[in-house]
Design a protein around this motif. Structure first.
Motif, PDB file in Angstrom:
ATOM      1  N   ALA A  10       0.837  -1.204   0.000  1.00  0.00           N
ATOM      2  CA  ALA A  10       0.000   0.000   0.000  1.00  0.00           C
ATOM      3  C   ALA A  10       0.873   1.257   0.000  1.00  0.00           C
ATOM      4  O   ALA A  10       0.561   2.234  -0.688  1.00  0.00           O
ATOM      5  N   LYS A  11       1.974   1.254   0.760  1.00  0.00           N
ATOM      6  CA  LYS A  11       2.889   2.403   0.777  1.00  0.00           C
ATOM      7  C   LYS A  11       3.468   2.659  -0.606  1.00  0.00           C
ATOM      8  O   LYS A  11       3.565   3.806  -1.048  1.00  0.00           O
ATOM      9  N   LYS A  12       3.855   1.592  -1.274  1.00  0.00           N
ATOM     10  CA  LYS A  12       4.444   1.722  -2.605  1.00  0.00           C
ATOM     11  C   LYS A  12       3.431   2.339  -3.566  1.00  0.00           C
ATOM     12  O   LYS A  12       3.762   3.238  -4.340  1.00  0.00           O
ATOM     13  N   ARG A  13       2.203   1.868  -3.493  1.00  0.00           N
ATOM     14  CA  ARG A  13       1.162   2.399  -4.380  1.00  0.00           C
ATOM     15  C   ARG A  13       0.861   3.859  -4.044  1.00  0.00           C
ATOM     16  O   ARG A  13       0.687   4.684  -4.934  1.00  0.00           O
ATOM     17  N   LEU A  14       0.801   4.180  -2.758  1.00  0.00           N
ATOM     18  CA  LEU A  14       0.561   5.572  -2.346  1.00  0.00           C
ATOM     19  C   LEU A  14       1.644   6.497  -2.877  1.00  0.00           C
ATOM     20  O   LEU A  14       1.356   7.613  -3.304  1.00  0.00           O
ATOM     21  N   SER A  15       2.882   6.050  -2.832  1.00  0.00           N
ATOM     22  CA  SER A  15       3.995   6.893  -3.273  1.00  0.00           C
ATOM     23  C   SER A  15       3.917   7.206  -4.765  1.00  0.00           C
ATOM     24  O   SER A  15       4.485   8.200  -5.218  1.00  0.00           O
ATOM     25  N   ARG A  16       3.207   6.391  -5.517  1.00  0.00           N
ATOM     26  CA  ARG A  16       3.089   6.581  -6.965  1.00  0.00           C
ATOM     27  C   ARG A  16       1.885   7.429  -7.373  1.00  0.00           C
ATOM     28  O   ARG A  16       1.744   7.783  -8.538  1.00  0.00           O
ATOM     29  N   LEU A  17       1.011   7.736  -6.420  1.00  0.00           N
ATOM     30  CA  LEU A  17      -0.179   8.518  -6.748  1.00  0.00           C
ATOM     31  C   LEU A  17       0.174   9.985  -6.943  1.00  0.00           C
ATOM     32  O   LEU A  17       1.102  10.496  -6.305  1.00  0.00           O
ATOM     33  N   PRO A  18      -0.583  10.689  -7.786  1.00  0.00           N
ATOM     34  CA  PRO A  18      -0.411  12.143  -7.879  1.00  0.00           C
ATOM     35  C   PRO A  18      -0.673  12.769  -6.497  1.00  0.00           C
ATOM     36  O   PRO A  18      -1.470  12.248  -5.713  1.00  0.00           O
ATOM     37  N   ALA A  19      -0.014  13.865  -6.206  1.00  0.00           N
ATOM     38  CA  ALA A  19      -0.082  14.486  -4.876  1.00  0.00           C
ATOM     39  C   ALA A  19      -1.516  14.721  -4.410  1.00  0.00           C
ATOM     40  O   ALA A  19      -1.856  14.461  -3.250  1.00  0.00           O
ATOM     41  N   GLU A  66      -9.321  -6.030  19.261  1.00  0.00           N
ATOM     42  CA  GLU A  66      -8.572  -6.375  20.466  1.00  0.00           C
ATOM     43  C   GLU A  66      -7.296  -5.538  20.585  1.00  0.00           C
ATOM     44  O   GLU A  66      -6.941  -5.082  21.662  1.00  0.00           O
ATOM     45  N   LEU A  67      -6.606  -5.358  19.470  1.00  0.00           N
ATOM     46  CA  LEU A  67      -5.349  -4.611  19.457  1.00  0.00           C
ATOM     47  C   LEU A  67      -5.554  -3.128  19.145  1.00  0.00           C
ATOM     48  O   LEU A  67      -4.587  -2.360  19.173  1.00  0.00           O
ATOM     49  N   LYS A  68      -6.801  -2.753  18.824  1.00  0.00           N
ATOM     50  CA  LYS A  68      -7.101  -1.373  18.399  1.00  0.00           C
ATOM     51  C   LYS A  68      -6.192  -0.993  17.233  1.00  0.00           C
ATOM     52  O   LYS A  68      -5.496   0.013  17.255  1.00  0.00           O
ATOM     53  N   LEU A  69      -6.193  -1.840  16.191  1.00  0.00           N
ATOM     54  CA  LEU A  69      -5.271  -1.685  15.087  1.00  0.00           C
ATOM     55  C   LEU A  69      -5.990  -1.842  13.743  1.00  0.00           C
ATOM     56  O   LEU A  69      -6.771  -2.774  13.549  1.00  0.00           O
ATOM     57  N   VAL A  70      -5.701  -0.913  12.825  1.00  0.00           N
ATOM     58  CA  VAL A  70      -6.181  -0.976  11.451  1.00  0.00           C
ATOM     59  C   VAL A  70      -4.949  -1.207  10.576  1.00  0.00           C
ATOM     60  O   VAL A  70      -3.983  -0.457  10.666  1.00  0.00           O
ATOM     61  N   ARG A  71      -4.987  -2.261   9.756  1.00  0.00           N
ATOM     62  CA  ARG A  71      -3.870  -2.555   8.847  1.00  0.00           C
ATOM     63  C   ARG A  71      -4.333  -2.358   7.405  1.00  0.00           C
ATOM     64  O   ARG A  71      -5.174  -3.106   6.914  1.00  0.00           O
ATOM     65  N   VAL A  72      -3.760  -1.363   6.750  1.00  0.00           N
ATOM     66  CA  VAL A  72      -4.073  -1.102   5.341  1.00  0.00           C
ATOM     67  C   VAL A  72      -3.138  -1.974   4.514  1.00  0.00           C
ATOM     68  O   VAL A  72      -1.921  -1.879   4.646  1.00  0.00           O
ATOM     69  N   TYR A  73      -3.707  -2.842   3.677  1.00  0.00           N
ATOM     70  CA  TYR A  73      -2.847  -3.742   2.911  1.00  0.00           C
ATOM     71  C   TYR A  73      -2.892  -3.496   1.407  1.00  0.00           C
ATOM     72  O   TYR A  73      -2.044  -4.003   0.674  1.00  0.00           O
ATOM     73  N   LEU A  74      -3.840  -2.692   0.932  1.00  0.00           N
ATOM     74  CA  LEU A  74      -3.930  -2.492  -0.503  1.00  0.00           C
ATOM     75  C   LEU A  74      -4.600  -1.167  -0.831  1.00  0.00           C
ATOM     76  O   LEU A  74      -5.614  -0.814  -0.234  1.00  0.00           O
ATOM     77  N   VAL A  75      -4.013  -0.446  -1.780  1.00  0.00           N
ATOM     78  CA  VAL A  75      -4.618   0.754  -2.366  1.00  0.00           C
ATOM     79  C   VAL A  75      -4.691   0.483  -3.855  1.00  0.00           C
ATOM     80  O   VAL A  75      -3.691   0.105  -4.468  1.00  0.00           O
ATOM     81  N   PHE A  76      -5.874   0.632  -4.434  1.00  0.00           N
ATOM     82  CA  PHE A  76      -6.019   0.353  -5.859  1.00  0.00           C
ATOM     83  C   PHE A  76      -7.020   1.317  -6.475  1.00  0.00           C
ATOM     84  O   PHE A  76      -7.839   1.910  -5.785  1.00  0.00           O
ATOM     85  N   GLN A  77      -6.928   1.466  -7.781  1.00  0.00           N
ATOM     86  CA  GLN A  77      -7.794   2.392  -8.494  1.00  0.00           C
ATOM     87  C   GLN A  77      -9.112   1.716  -8.834  1.00  0.00           C
ATOM     88  O   GLN A  77      -9.152   0.517  -9.144  1.00  0.00           O
ATOM     89  N   ARG A  78     -10.176   2.482  -8.762  1.00  0.00           N
ATOM     90  CA  ARG A  78     -11.490   1.989  -9.119  1.00  0.00           C
ATOM     91  C   ARG A  78     -11.415   1.402 -10.533  1.00  0.00           C
ATOM     92  O   ARG A  78     -10.817   1.980 -11.413  1.00  0.00           O
TER      93      ARG A  78
END
Length: 85
Positions: A10-19, A66-78
């Motif tokens: 997800a970080k890699k994909r975010l870094s490639r998005l327009p600002a 339980e851990l109060k944690l959200v894990r983002v694993y994927l960002v993709f275009q519609r």
């Protein structure tokens, strides 16, 4: 309040998005700290987790209450599709 972790893919994909889109998507991701299951979230049927719409992008993530944690694993275009389909 939940912690948010963004996975490498997800970080890699975010870094490639327009600002403009990166800011929009990050804003939605950070809002998950307060409400990990917003009204526009969709429970995924095949994979464990949720998906939210952020303009023309989608964010897939899991929630651990339980851990109060959200894990983002994927960002993709519609229109790209998602592994659950």
């Amino acid at each position: 309040m939940y912690q948010v972790e963004i996975g490498d893919k997800a970080k890699k994909r975010l870094s490639r998005l327009p600002a403009k889109h990166r800011r929009q998507v990050l804003g939605h991701i950070l809002a998950l700290k307060i409400n990990p299951r917003p009204a526009n979230s969709v429970k995924l049927e095949v994979l464990d987790g949720y998906r939210i719409a952020c303009g023309e992008y989608r964010v897939a993530y899991t929630v651990s209450d339980e851990l109060k944690l959200v894990r983002v694993y994927l960002v993709f275009q519609r229109g790209e599709g998602h592994p659950e389909t």
